[in-house]
Design an enzyme around this catalytic site. Sequence first.
Site, PDB file in Angstrom:
ATOM      1  N   TYR A 151      38.957  23.237  28.433  1.00 12.73           N
ATOM      2  CA  TYR A 151      39.231  23.512  29.856  1.00 12.73           C
ATOM      3  C   TYR A 151      39.990  22.338  30.493  1.00 12.73           C
ATOM      4  CZ  TYR A 151      38.181  25.006  34.663  1.00 12.73           C
ATOM      5  OH  TYR A 151      38.267  25.406  35.966  1.00 12.73           O
ATOM      6  N   SER A 183      39.183  38.457  42.058  1.00  7.73           N
ATOM      7  CA  SER A 183      37.870  37.787  42.108  1.00  7.73           C
ATOM      8  C   SER A 183      38.007  36.368  42.642  1.00  7.73           C
ATOM      9  CB  SER A 183      37.290  37.750  40.689  1.00  7.73           C
ATOM     10  OG  SER A 183      36.103  37.003  40.639  1.00  7.73           O
ATOM     11  N   LYS A 192      43.762  22.286  32.118  1.00  6.51           N
ATOM     12  CA  LYS A 192      43.983  21.943  33.527  1.00  6.51           C
ATOM     13  C   LYS A 192      44.812  20.659  33.652  1.00  6.51           C
ATOM     14  CE  LYS A 192      41.787  25.453  35.243  1.00  6.51           C
ATOM     15  NZ  LYS A 192      42.527  26.517  35.916  1.00  6.51           N
ATOM     16  N   ASP A 238      48.034  41.067  32.209  1.00  3.22           N
ATOM     17  CA  ASP A 238      47.513  39.897  31.495  1.00  3.22           C
ATOM     18  C   ASP A 238      48.543  38.784  31.654  1.00  3.22           C
ATOM     19  OD1 ASP A 238      46.852  37.945  29.607  1.00  3.22           O
ATOM     20  OD2 ASP A 238      46.071  39.411  28.177  1.00  3.22           O
TER      21      ASP A 238
HETATM   22  N1  LIG Z   1      34.980  28.149  40.694  1.00  2.00           N
HETATM   23  C1  LIG Z   1      35.156  26.857  40.508  1.00  2.00           C
HETATM   24  O1  LIG Z   1      34.254  26.044  40.743  1.00  2.00           O
HETATM   25  C2  LIG Z   1      36.500  26.333  40.049  1.00  2.00           C
HETATM   26  C3  LIG Z   1      36.693  24.954  40.073  1.00  2.00           C
HETATM   27  C4  LIG Z   1      37.905  24.437  39.663  1.00  2.00           C
HETATM   28  C5  LIG Z   1      38.900  25.274  39.233  1.00  2.00           C
HETATM   29  N2  LIG Z   1      38.689  26.624  39.202  1.00  2.00           N
HETATM   30  C6  LIG Z   1      39.783  27.463  38.731  1.00  2.00           C
HETATM   31  O2  LIG Z   1      40.102  28.400  39.726  1.00  2.00           O
HETATM   32  C7  LIG Z   1      40.637  29.577  39.128  1.00  2.00           C
HETATM   33  C8  LIG Z   1      39.900  30.785  39.659  1.00  2.00           C
HETATM   34  O3  LIG Z   1      38.534  30.670  39.278  1.00  2.00           O
HETATM   35  P1  LIG Z   1      37.369  31.523  39.955  1.00  2.00           P
HETATM   36  O4  LIG Z   1      36.217  30.598  40.107  1.00  2.00           O
HETATM   37  O5  LIG Z   1      37.901  32.253  41.128  1.00  2.00           O
HETATM   38  O6  LIG Z   1      37.023  32.494  38.737  1.00  2.00           O
HETATM   39  P2  LIG Z   1      36.779  34.069  38.676  1.00  2.00           P
HETATM   40  O7  LIG Z   1      36.228  34.296  37.305  1.00  2.00           O
HETATM   41  O8  LIG Z   1      36.023  34.545  39.864  1.00  2.00           O
HETATM   42  O9  LIG Z   1      38.263  34.666  38.763  1.00  2.00           O
HETATM   43  C9  LIG Z   1      39.207  34.508  37.751  1.00  2.00           C
HETATM   44  C10 LIG Z   1      39.997  35.787  37.642  1.00  2.00           C
HETATM   45  O10 LIG Z   1      41.000  35.591  36.642  1.00  2.00           O
HETATM   46  C11 LIG Z   1      41.111  36.786  35.925  1.00  2.00           C
HETATM   47  N3  LIG Z   1      41.709  36.538  34.606  1.00  2.00           N
HETATM   48  C12 LIG Z   1      41.161  35.924  33.543  1.00  2.00           C
HETATM   49  N4  LIG Z   1      42.006  35.942  32.504  1.00  2.00           N
HETATM   50  C13 LIG Z   1      43.122  36.603  32.921  1.00  2.00           C
HETATM   51  C14 LIG Z   1      44.345  36.958  32.283  1.00  2.00           C
HETATM   52  N5  LIG Z   1      44.605  36.640  31.004  1.00  2.00           N
HETATM   53  N6  LIG Z   1      45.270  37.632  33.018  1.00  2.00           N
HETATM   54  C15 LIG Z   1      45.017  37.974  34.308  1.00  2.00           C
HETATM   55  N7  LIG Z   1      43.875  37.655  34.959  1.00  2.00           N
HETATM   56  C16 LIG Z   1      42.933  36.984  34.265  1.00  2.00           C
HETATM   57  C17 LIG Z   1      39.693  37.310  35.822  1.00  2.00           C
HETATM   58  O11 LIG Z   1      39.653  38.693  35.506  1.00  2.00           O
HETATM   59  C18 LIG Z   1      39.149  36.996  37.203  1.00  2.00           C
HETATM   60  O12 LIG Z   1      39.340  38.075  38.101  1.00  2.00           O
HETATM   61  C19 LIG Z   1      40.506  29.384  37.615  1.00  2.00           C
HETATM   62  O13 LIG Z   1      41.746  28.935  37.095  1.00  2.00           O
HETATM   63  C20 LIG Z   1      39.463  28.287  37.495  1.00  2.00           C
HETATM   64  O14 LIG Z   1      39.625  27.551  36.313  1.00  2.00           O
HETATM   65  C21 LIG Z   1      37.504  27.175  39.600  1.00  2.00           C
END
Ligand SMILES: NC(=O)c1ccc[n+]([C@@H]2O[C@H](COP(=O)([O-])OP(=O)(O)OC[C@H]3O[C@@H](n4cnc5c(N)ncnc54)[C@H](O)[C@@H]3O)[C@@H](O)[C@H]2O)c1
Length: 252
Positions: free
Chosen positions: A158, A15, A162, A56
């Site tokens: 969070y 994702s 981070k 996981d």
């Molecule tokens: N979207 C944003 O604005 C944003 C901003 C800053 C940082 N981030 C970081 O970027 C990363 C990706 O976020 P995203 O927006 O793509 O989120 P998302 O929810 O689209 O994707 C995250 C994925 O991680 C998987 N996941 C969750 N827990 C898990 C586990 N224990 N083991 C394996 N997989 C697991 C989920 O199933 C999901 O597919 C995250 O670490 C998030 O904190 C996102």
Amino acid sequence: MRIADTAAIVTGGASGLGGATARALAEKGARVFAFDLPAGIEKAPEVSGVTYVGTDVTDPEQVRAAVEQAAGAGVPLRTVVNCAGIGPSARILSRKGTHDLGLFKKVIEVNLIGTFNVMTLAAEAIAKTEPLADDARGVIISTASVAAFDGQIGQVAYSASKGGVVGLTLPAARDLASQGIRVMTIAPGIVDTPMLATVSDEFRAGLAAGVPFPKRLARPDEYAQLALDIIEHDYLNGEVIRMDGSLRMAPR
Ligand SMILES: NC(=O)c1ccc[n+]([C@@H]2O[C@H](COP(=O)([O-])OP(=O)(O)OC[C@H]3O[C@@H](n4cnc5c(N)ncnc54)[C@H](O)[C@@H]3O)[C@@H](O)[C@H]2O)c1
């Protein structure tokens, strides 16, 4: 480092940022192993060159088995991009009471310990590969957030998770230097991914308006582009790069 004909692990690869990165790496000729939870993989699109592995990231045995699969792909494992993460929101004190300690631990476990777990077990496998020029073997990229530096109200868990990812970047790069493994972290601002799916269009527009320039949310492919740039740039190491349109988050 050349991406073609290498193996790459992308956690959270079903994702959002991980999904875009898995696709971009596969398009560059990597054999990609996307580690994600079974529930995430169920919804993931089929992408040529990407193998989903139900894992996981917090579970050492599951990650060890998944890393073995990636390391046995027939091409050397050279890249890890840690994108798995969760972002629940809760205040220290609210009308509902105090911040749930279990929730705080869960966020640290997935975002920080999960990142470290995959980094450690994948580094062990990368360290066994034949070195390239300059004795380089690979690169591990993790995902922090601008919330590591300017976390908002409700982001205490969070931001702590981070901040941990930011904090381990330099010592991890130093630890793994003798194995020829670079360690980098990307701190994204606000990226339009399923993590933001629950917010209203109005809230989304407000978020975009707060970004100095470009005045919009970032796209997942822009994260993927930066990850690929880092992989290909052999002198980037031990650093955190903000990808945020110069956004500095306000308290709320
Ligand atoms: N979207 C944003 O604005 C944003 C901003 C800053 C940082 N981030 C970081 O970027 C990363 C990706 O976020 P995203 O927006 O793509 O989120 P998302 O929810 O689209 O994707 C995250 C994925 O991680 C998987 N996941 C969750 N827990 C898990 C586990 N224990 N083991 C394996 N997989 C697991 C989920 O199933 C999901 O597919 C995250 O670490 C998030 O904190 C996102």
